[in-house]
Design a protein around this motif. Structure first.
Motif, PDB file in Angstrom:
ATOM      1  N   VAL A  24      20.436  80.165  43.058  1.00  0.00           N
ATOM      2  CA  VAL A  24      21.404  80.068  42.320  1.00  0.00           C
ATOM      3  C   VAL A  24      22.916  79.960  43.178  1.00  0.00           C
ATOM      4  CG1 VAL A  24      20.885  81.446  40.369  1.00  0.00           C
ATOM      5  CG2 VAL A  24      21.670  82.700  41.990  1.00  0.00           C
ATOM      6  N   LYS A  25      22.771  79.961  44.439  1.00  0.00           N
ATOM      7  CA  LYS A  25      23.930  80.028  45.164  1.00  0.00           C
ATOM      8  C   LYS A  25      24.009  78.706  45.797  1.00  0.00           C
ATOM      9  CE  LYS A  25      24.241  84.840  46.624  1.00  0.00           C
ATOM     10  NZ  LYS A  25      23.820  85.846  47.790  1.00  0.00           N
ATOM     11  N   GLY A  26      22.962  77.932  45.478  1.00  0.00           N
ATOM     12  CA  GLY A  26      23.206  76.339  45.999  1.00  0.00           C
ATOM     13  C   GLY A  26      22.400  76.433  47.251  1.00  0.00           C
ATOM     14  N   ARG A  27      21.497  77.419  47.643  1.00  0.00           N
ATOM     15  CA  ARG A  27      20.759  77.396  49.017  1.00  0.00           C
ATOM     16  C   ARG A  27      19.510  76.712  48.925  1.00  0.00           C
ATOM     17  NH1 ARG A  27      21.947  83.331  50.645  1.00  0.00           N
ATOM     18  NH2 ARG A  27      20.881  83.303  48.729  1.00  0.00           N
ATOM     19  N   MET A  28      18.890  75.672  49.721  1.00  0.00           N
ATOM     20  CA  MET A  28      17.892  75.108  49.622  1.00  0.00           C
ATOM     21  C   MET A  28      17.183  75.042  50.966  1.00  0.00           C
ATOM     22  SD  MET A  28      18.641  71.312  48.834  1.00  0.00           S
ATOM     23  CE  MET A  28      16.984  70.684  49.433  1.00  0.00           C
ATOM     24  N   SER A  29      15.712  75.093  51.115  1.00  0.00           N
ATOM     25  CA  SER A  29      14.997  74.710  52.365  1.00  0.00           C
ATOM     26  C   SER A  29      15.262  73.253  52.604  1.00  0.00           C
ATOM     27  CB  SER A  29      13.730  75.130  52.442  1.00  0.00           C
ATOM     28  OG  SER A  29      13.565  76.503  52.500  1.00  0.00           O
ATOM     29  N   PHE A  30      15.624  72.537  53.800  1.00  0.00           N
ATOM     30  CA  PHE A  30      15.490  71.291  54.109  1.00  0.00           C
ATOM     31  C   PHE A  30      14.619  71.183  54.986  1.00  0.00           C
ATOM     32  CE2 PHE A  30      17.123  67.201  55.900  1.00  0.00           C
ATOM     33  CZ  PHE A  30      17.612  66.848  54.483  1.00  0.00           C
ATOM     34  N   PRO A  31      13.559  70.131  54.614  1.00  0.00           N
ATOM     35  CA  PRO A  31      11.960  70.011  55.104  1.00  0.00           C
ATOM     36  C   PRO A  31      12.101  70.030  56.567  1.00  0.00           C
ATOM     37  CG  PRO A  31      12.412  68.775  53.093  1.00  0.00           C
ATOM     38  CD  PRO A  31      13.648  69.279  53.635  1.00  0.00           C
ATOM     39  N   THR A  32      11.530  70.651  57.294  1.00  0.00           N
ATOM     40  CA  THR A  32      11.174  70.913  58.709  1.00  0.00           C
ATOM     41  C   THR A  32      11.102  69.092  59.128  1.00  0.00           C
ATOM     42  OG1 THR A  32      10.554  72.811  58.691  1.00  0.00           O
ATOM     43  CG2 THR A  32      10.122  71.901  60.699  1.00  0.00           C
ATOM     44  N   LYS A  33      10.048  68.502  58.637  1.00  0.00           N
ATOM     45  CA  LYS A  33       9.927  67.239  59.174  1.00  0.00           C
ATOM     46  C   LYS A  33      11.126  66.088  59.260  1.00  0.00           C
ATOM     47  CE  LYS A  33       7.352  63.001  58.455  1.00  0.00           C
ATOM     48  NZ  LYS A  33       6.794  62.223  57.257  1.00  0.00           N
ATOM     49  N   LEU A  34      11.892  66.597  58.244  1.00  0.00           N
ATOM     50  CA  LEU A  34      13.237  65.619  58.398  1.00  0.00           C
ATOM     51  C   LEU A  34      14.315  66.351  59.142  1.00  0.00           C
ATOM     52  CD1 LEU A  34      13.487  64.837  54.403  1.00  0.00           C
ATOM     53  CD2 LEU A  34      12.360  63.420  56.141  1.00  0.00           C
ATOM     54  N   ARG A  35      14.364  67.575  59.172  1.00  0.00           N
ATOM     55  CA  ARG A  35      15.315  68.148  60.406  1.00  0.00           C
ATOM     56  C   ARG A  35      15.006  67.885  61.846  1.00  0.00           C
ATOM     57  NH1 ARG A  35      14.117  73.083  58.130  1.00  0.00           N
ATOM     58  NH2 ARG A  35      13.963  73.910  59.712  1.00  0.00           N
ATOM     59  N   GLU A  36      13.632  67.661  61.966  1.00  0.00           N
ATOM     60  CA  GLU A  36      13.400  67.437  63.288  1.00  0.00           C
ATOM     61  C   GLU A  36      13.998  66.049  63.917  1.00  0.00           C
ATOM     62  OE1 GLU A  36       9.071  67.436  63.227  1.00  0.00           O
ATOM     63  OE2 GLU A  36       9.143  69.749  63.588  1.00  0.00           O
TER      64      GLU A  36
END
Length: 143
Positions: free
Chosen positions: A16-28
């Protein structure tokens, strides 16, 4: 720089605060610090700092009459984000509202950027794509 191609489709959730996991494969590839901004067709675009800088340079090289609207669209809404220790980012409210992001999120690697979609919009967009339209778009390319 070769090897910086983003690809793949990842299903995430947003709190609800607008936080989301950003995929590790893409962050790399994109980095732990990157830029998100308004995208086209109802999604957000995420660029590495380096690729966003290249985009900004291209926009500043355009004639002012053509560039003004495009610069305002992409640059004024841009936000630097940093993944926390759990790999989560905070998507600013204005960008969440623009893309209609709520709970179910799709992150897609698309060449030099990632796209962040509301899952329902992603499904709707993909159901509108036909093999014929893809073949038509590829016409004239050595594919």
């Amino acid at each position: 720089m070769p090897g910086k191609m983003l690809n793949g489709t990842f299903f995430q959730s947003m709190d609800v605060k607008g936080r989301m996991s950003f995929p590790t494969k893409l962050r790399e590839i994109i980095g732990e610090n990157f830029v998100i901004t308004k995208g086209l067709t109802g999604c957000l675009f995420a660029y590495s700092l380096e690729d966003f800088e290249k985009l900004a340079e291209k926009l500043s090289d355009m004639p002012m009459a053509k560039a003004l609207t495009v610069q305002r669209f992409f640059m004024a809404s841009a936000s630097n984000v940093e993944a926390d220790k759990q790999g989560r980012i905070l998507v600013p409210q204005a960008l969440r509202e623009f893309a209609g992001l709520e709970k179910e999120i799709v992150v897609a690697g698309v060449s030099d950027r990632a796209e962040i979609w509301d899952k329902a919009k992603w499904d709707e967009f993909n159901s509108s794509i036909s093999e014929d339209s893809v073949m038509e778009a590829l016409e004239g390319l050595d594919f």
